[in-house]
Design an enzyme around this catalytic site. Structure first.
Site, PDB file in Angstrom:
ATOM      1  N   HIS A  14      -7.518  -6.643   0.329  1.00  0.00           N
ATOM      2  CA  HIS A  14      -6.427  -5.686   0.172  1.00  0.00           C
ATOM      3  C   HIS A  14      -5.249  -5.964   1.100  1.00  0.00           C
ATOM      4  O   HIS A  14      -4.099  -5.694   0.751  1.00  0.00           O
ATOM      5  CB  HIS A  14      -6.964  -4.270   0.428  1.00  0.00           C
ATOM      6  N   ASP A  23       0.841  -1.191   0.000  1.00  0.00           N
ATOM      7  CA  ASP A  23       0.000   0.000   0.000  1.00  0.00           C
ATOM      8  C   ASP A  23       0.887   1.256   0.000  1.00  0.00           C
ATOM      9  O   ASP A  23       1.725   1.404  -0.867  1.00  0.00           O
ATOM     10  CB  ASP A  23      -0.971  -0.073   1.189  1.00  0.00           C
TER      11      ASP A  23
END
Length: 300
Positions: free
Chosen positions: A278, A108
Site C-alpha cells: 500500500h 491514501d
C-alpha cells in the site's frame, strides 16, 4: 521559517483563518502539492522529496489534524474534517504562496483530498496524481468480505468517539506498527525510513492526533461519501488530466477494476500498476517517480 526533515527544504507554518497548516517547501519549477496518507504525515515523502525538487517547486503539507498542522474543531456532521474543507484550506495555503494553479499528488487520505480539490477547484488544478485509492463512494460500494477484512479500519475508525480512540490508546505504537506491517508488501517495517517511523510513532502517541485521524474517517463514512454520490448524480467529472497509480497488493486491486472505477470520474485518465504494498511512496519510490515525473511535466 525553520528547519525541515527534507534537505534543502524550509519548514513553514501558514495561518488560514483559525487554522495553521504545516508545510515544507523546496525545489524549483512548476508548483506541486504533495499530500500524505494514514497513518502518516509529511515524512511519508522522505524518499521522494529530493528527486521531486529537481523538477518542481514542492509543497509537502501535513493534512489538517496530522503532523504539525492544527486540529480542526469537532462538529456533529464531521464537516470540519471533510475532504472538501481540507481541500479548501490547502488551496488557500497554495494561494498564499503565489501558486494560483498547480498540480497535486496524493497518497491514501491525501489522494482523497486531491481528487476533491480537482472537483471543487477545477480551474486551478493543472494535473492530479492519485496513489492507491478509488473514490470514497466507490470504495464503500466495494465492501465485500475480502475488502471488509483488509480495510476493517474504515468502519473501525469511523465508530463513534471514544471507542476507536480508547482502544488505540491502550497501545498506540503497537496499533501503528501492526497497521504499517499488515499493509506493506513484506509485512515488516524495513521499507520505512527510521526517521519517518519515529515521526509516525510520535503522532500516534498523541491522543488528540488519534482523535483527528478518527474524525477523518468519520467524515469519510458520512459527508465525503455523500459529496461523491451527489457529484456522480450530477455527472461531475475531474477536468484535469489524472494519473492513477495503484499497487499489486493494496486496497484498490480488491475492487477488481480500479482503473475502470476512475473512468467514471475522468475523461483524461492514465494508469500504472506498481509492484508494491500500500505504501508506494516508501516501498517503491523509484517506480512512482518514473511514472509521476513524465506525467506531471507533460505541460512543461
Amino acid at each position: 521559517m525553520g528547519q525541515s526533515i527534507f534537505p534543502g527544504y524550509e519548514h513553514q507554518m501558514v495561518s488560514i483563518g483559525d487554522q495553521r497548516l504545516s508545510v515544507h517547501v523546496g525545489g524549483s519549477g512548476t508548483p506541486l502539492l504533495l499530500l500524505h496518507g494514514y497513518p502518516q504525515n509529511h515524512a511519508a515523502w522522505l524518499k521522494l522529496a529530493a528527486p521531486l525538487a529537481r523538477h518542481f517547486t514542492c509543497v509537502i503539507a501535513d493534512l489538517p489534524g496530522y503532523g504539525a498542522s492544527s486540529i480542526p474543531a469537532d462538529v456533529p456532521d464531521h464537516e470540519t474534517f471533510s475532504k472538501r474543507r481540507m481541500a479548501a484550506l490547502l488551496m488557500s495555503v497554495m494561494a498564499s504562496m503565489g501558486h494560483n494553479d498547480f498540480s497535486v499528488m496524493g497518497h491514501d487520505r491525501g489522494a482523497r483530498v486531491a481528487y476533491r480539490m480537482a472537483l471543487d477547484h477545477s480551474t486551478k488544478i493543472r494535473r492530479v496524481l492519485i496513489i492507491e485509492v478509488v473514490p470514497t463512494s466507490d470504495m464503500w460500494s466495494a465492501f465485500d468480505a475480502e475488502m471488509a477484512m483488509k480495510a476493517y479500519h474504515w468502519s473501525f475508525l469511523a465508530q463513534p468517539s471514544p471507542l476507536p480512540e480508547s482502544l488505540i490508546g491502550g497501545d498506540p505504537v503497537f496499533y501503528l506498527e501492526w497497521t504499517l506491517r499488515s499493509w506493506a508488501k513484506g509485512n515488516d517495517l524495513d521499507v520505512f525510513d527510521p526517521r519517518s517511523l519515529e515521526s509516525y510513532r510520535e503522532q500516534m502517541r498523541d491522543p488528540a492526533r488519534v482523535h483527528a485521524m478518527c474524525e477523518d474517517y468519520r467524515a469519510g463514512a458520512s459527508i465525503d461519501r455523500s459529496l461523491d454520490v451527489a457529484d456522480r448524480a450530477r455527472g461531475t467529472k475531474i477536468k484535469a488530466p489524472l494519473l492513477f497509480v495503484w499497487s499489486k497488493l493494496g486496497f484498490p486491486r480488491i475492487t477488481g477494476d480500479p482503473l475502470g472505477l476512475w473512468r467514471g470520474w475522468s475523461d483524461d485518465l492514465a494508469g500504472a500498476e506498481i509492484d508494491s504494498g500500500h505504501f508506494i511512496p516508501e516501498e517503491n519510490p523509484d517506480a512512482l517517480l518514473a511514472a509521476a515525473v513524465p506525467f506531471l511535466n507533460a505541460d512543461a
